[in-house]
Design a protein around this motif. Structure first.
Motif, mmCIF file in Angstrom:
data_model
loop_
_atom_site.group_PDB
_atom_site.id
_atom_site.type_symbol
_atom_site.label_atom_id
_atom_site.label_comp_id
_atom_site.label_asym_id
_atom_site.label_seq_id
_atom_site.Cartn_x
_atom_site.Cartn_y
_atom_site.Cartn_z
ATOM 1 N N ASP A 224 21.451 17.226 25.890
ATOM 2 C CA ASP A 224 21.470 15.780 25.695
ATOM 3 C C ASP A 224 20.193 15.144 26.219
ATOM 4 N N ALA A 225 19.564 15.799 27.172
ATOM 5 C CA ALA A 225 18.294 15.315 27.700
ATOM 6 C C ALA A 225 17.517 16.492 28.265
ATOM 7 N N VAL A 226 16.189 16.452 28.086
ATOM 8 C CA VAL A 226 15.294 17.460 28.646
ATOM 9 C C VAL A 226 14.216 16.733 29.431
ATOM 10 N N VAL A 227 13.989 17.188 30.658
ATOM 11 C CA VAL A 227 12.950 16.605 31.505
ATOM 12 C C VAL A 227 11.876 17.666 31.724
ATOM 13 N N ASP A 228 10.688 17.439 31.175
ATOM 14 C CA ASP A 228 9.545 18.322 31.401
ATOM 15 C C ASP A 228 8.737 17.763 32.566
ATOM 16 N N VAL A 229 8.478 18.572 33.580
ATOM 17 C CA VAL A 229 7.722 18.104 34.733
ATOM 18 C C VAL A 229 6.297 18.640 34.675
ATOM 19 N N TYR A 230 5.357 17.841 35.192
ATOM 20 C CA TYR A 230 3.939 18.160 35.210
ATOM 21 C C TYR A 230 3.356 17.751 36.560
ATOM 22 N N PRO A 231 2.255 18.364 36.989
ATOM 23 C CA PRO A 231 1.615 17.940 38.236
ATOM 24 C C PRO A 231 0.952 16.578 38.081
ATOM 25 N N MET A 232 0.801 15.860 39.182
ATOM 26 C CA MET A 232 0.252 14.504 39.148
ATOM 27 C C MET A 232 -1.202 14.468 38.717
ATOM 28 N N ASP A 233 -1.957 15.526 38.976
ATOM 29 C CA ASP A 233 -3.397 15.441 38.729
ATOM 30 C C ASP A 233 -3.767 15.516 37.254
ATOM 31 N N VAL A 234 -2.791 15.602 36.344
ATOM 32 C CA VAL A 234 -3.121 15.550 34.926
ATOM 33 C C VAL A 234 -2.988 14.124 34.390
ATOM 34 N N LEU A 235 -2.708 13.163 35.262
ATOM 35 C CA LEU A 235 -2.441 11.801 34.807
ATOM 36 C C LEU A 235 -3.615 11.212 34.034
ATOM 37 N N GLY A 236 -4.839 11.571 34.405
ATOM 38 C CA GLY A 236 -6.004 10.987 33.732
ATOM 39 C C GLY A 236 -6.104 11.326 32.267
ATOM 40 N N THR A 237 -5.604 12.470 31.865
ATOM 41 C CA THR A 237 -5.747 12.893 30.470
ATOM 42 C C THR A 237 -4.423 13.223 29.812
ATOM 43 N N TRP A 238 -3.317 13.014 30.512
ATOM 44 C CA TRP A 238 -2.030 13.517 30.025
ATOM 45 C C TRP A 238 -1.350 12.565 29.067
ATOM 46 N N MET A 239 -0.710 13.140 28.048
ATOM 47 C CA MET A 239 0.118 12.392 27.101
ATOM 48 C C MET A 239 1.232 13.352 26.724
ATOM 49 N N PRO A 240 2.448 12.876 26.436
ATOM 50 C CA PRO A 240 3.554 13.807 26.164
ATOM 51 C C PRO A 240 3.232 14.822 25.077
ATOM 52 N N GLY A 241 3.017 16.056 25.470
ATOM 53 C CA GLY A 241 2.764 17.113 24.510
ATOM 54 C C GLY A 241 1.328 17.216 24.039
ATOM 55 N N ASN B 243 -0.262 22.067 43.621
ATOM 56 C CA ASN B 243 1.097 21.700 43.240
ATOM 57 C C ASN B 243 1.814 21.031 44.407
ATOM 58 N N ASP B 244 2.299 19.803 44.186
ATOM 59 C CA ASP B 244 3.098 19.096 45.177
ATOM 60 C C ASP B 244 4.505 18.999 44.621
ATOM 61 N N GLU B 245 5.417 19.786 45.173
ATOM 62 C CA GLU B 245 6.753 19.864 44.599
ATOM 63 C C GLU B 245 7.554 18.587 44.783
ATOM 64 N N ARG B 246 7.099 17.670 45.650
ATOM 65 C CA ARG B 246 7.849 16.451 45.924
ATOM 66 C C ARG B 246 7.406 15.262 45.080
ATOM 67 N N ARG B 247 6.400 15.435 44.284
ATOM 68 C CA ARG B 247 5.932 14.347 43.427
ATOM 69 C C ARG B 247 5.268 14.926 42.193
ATOM 70 N N GLY B 248 5.369 14.208 41.099
ATOM 71 C CA GLY B 248 4.757 14.685 39.868
ATOM 72 C C GLY B 248 5.029 13.733 38.721
ATOM 73 N N LEU B 249 4.722 14.193 37.529
ATOM 74 C CA LEU B 249 4.971 13.435 36.308
ATOM 75 C C LEU B 249 6.116 14.078 35.556
ATOM 76 N N LEU B 250 6.787 13.290 34.754
ATOM 77 C CA LEU B 250 7.835 13.846 33.902
ATOM 78 C C LEU B 250 7.814 13.175 32.541
ATOM 79 N N ARG B 251 8.280 13.927 31.586
ATOM 80 C CA ARG B 251 8.453 13.419 30.229
ATOM 81 C C ARG B 251 9.912 13.643 29.851
#
Length: 334
Positions: free
Chosen positions: A191-208, A224-232
């Protein structure tokens, strides 16, 4: 499809949105989803839900496992089994009885639902799908479908399953090359999928995708900081529509998840000179560039089809033609 503007992931994690009986957390070697999964489990415990932990790799944090509303289905091999070799199949795959696992999980769901404070509500946590996929992806997917159907009977219940998308698509049963990728099948039954990514890709990241069209270089585990990151978030609603959402997450001092919206870089943005690849025109035996005079000469050329478009069309009626004076759109009452 348009990106969602609200933070659906916040409502889902807080059990305020009940249309998610099966939630899959997808991670990579760059970013683990374990801390986020544990924070979601704490949210469930805080709402009075019973929790069944299916342990295939490691136990969850002690503050979770010591709760009276938590039941354990331990699938880890014992030291005796490892010593005598009965823990593994000849090909090195873990020895897990999926039929017995099915019975044990259903039994614990029945027991924990009886003591749940939310009318039989529960959360089943599968800490890692990889050992099950190693044995049989078909049986693993069938187990997830069954657990989802049980959770769907109580709107507050949920199945949380975690897997690594780096290696999940390597698992195939006999005839595997003709079967769809595991990640695609998981998305179709979830029903839902959460893909997690590291925070340092924020400058160039877009879903997929990435803004320069190239994959993000591998990030070392030290980043890798397991306590913070990005998700899609990919959320399949009951209406059939699929919503997407980009957010940042952080686990606060109370071990609960905190989500915030982020603005991703627009797809298709041209790469900067620093990131652009080599010029494909280099080392050619001829010149592809035009001089100013060549550009002017090309602009002055009159193309035949443009000249033909400037003419007029004259039609001369033949004797057998019947000219109709009536308006052809008269029946439309315009």
């Amino acid at each position: 499809m348009a990106m969602a503007t609200g933070l659906s992931i916040k409502r889902i994690a807080a059990h305020q949105q009940h249309s998610v009986p099966l939630l899959v957390l997808s991670e990579t070697a760059q970013q683990t989803a374990l801390s986020l999964m544990e924070a979601m489990v704490r949210e469930g415990l805080g709402h009075g839900l019973g929790v069944v932990v299916v342990c295939l790799e490691q136990l969850l944090s002690r503050d979770i496992m010591c709760q009276p509303a938590v039941a354990l289905v331990d699938c880890r091999p014992t030291m005796a089994q490892i010593g005598d070799g009965s823990a593994f199949l000849p090909n090195g795959t873990r020895q897990i009885d999926l039929a017995r696992l099915d019975r044990d999980v259903c039994s614990q769901i029945e027991r924990i639902s009886a003591v749940s404070k939310v009318s039989g509500g529960f959360v089943v946590v599968i800490d890692d799908l990889e050992p099950l996929l190693n044995i049989s992806r078909v049986d693993t997917l069938a187990l997830l479908r069954k657990l989802r159907s049980i959770a769907k009977q109580c709107q507050s219940s949920r199945i949380l399953a975690r897997y690594s998308r780096d290696i999940a698509d390597q698992h195939t049963d006999k005839g595997g090359p003709h079967l769809p990728l595991v990640s695609n099948v998981l998305r179709s039954i979830s029903d839902a999928v959460v893909d997690v990514y590291p925070m340092d890709v924020l400058g160039t990241w877009m879903p997929g995708w990435y803004s320069n069209g190239e994959a993000q270089p591998f990030v070392t585990l030290g980043d890798n900081d397991e306590r913070r990151g990005l998700l899609r978030l990919e959320h399949r609603r009951q209406s059939g529509k699929v919503g997407y959402e980009v957010a940042a997450f952080e686990i606060n001092e109370q071990q609960r998840p905190v989500f915030s919206a982020v603005k991703a870089v627009a797809t298709g943005e041209p790469p900067s000179a620093a990131t652009a690849g080599p010029d494909p025109r280099q080392h050619l035996p001829f010149n592809l560039d035009l001089t100013d005079k060549q550009r002017q000469d090309r602009a002055d050329v009159e193309l035949p089809y443009l000249e033909a478009q400037a003419g007029e069309i004259h039609y001369q009626m033949a004797e057998e033609d019947d000219w109709d004076e009536d308006d052809p759109d008269d029946d439309l009452e315009i």
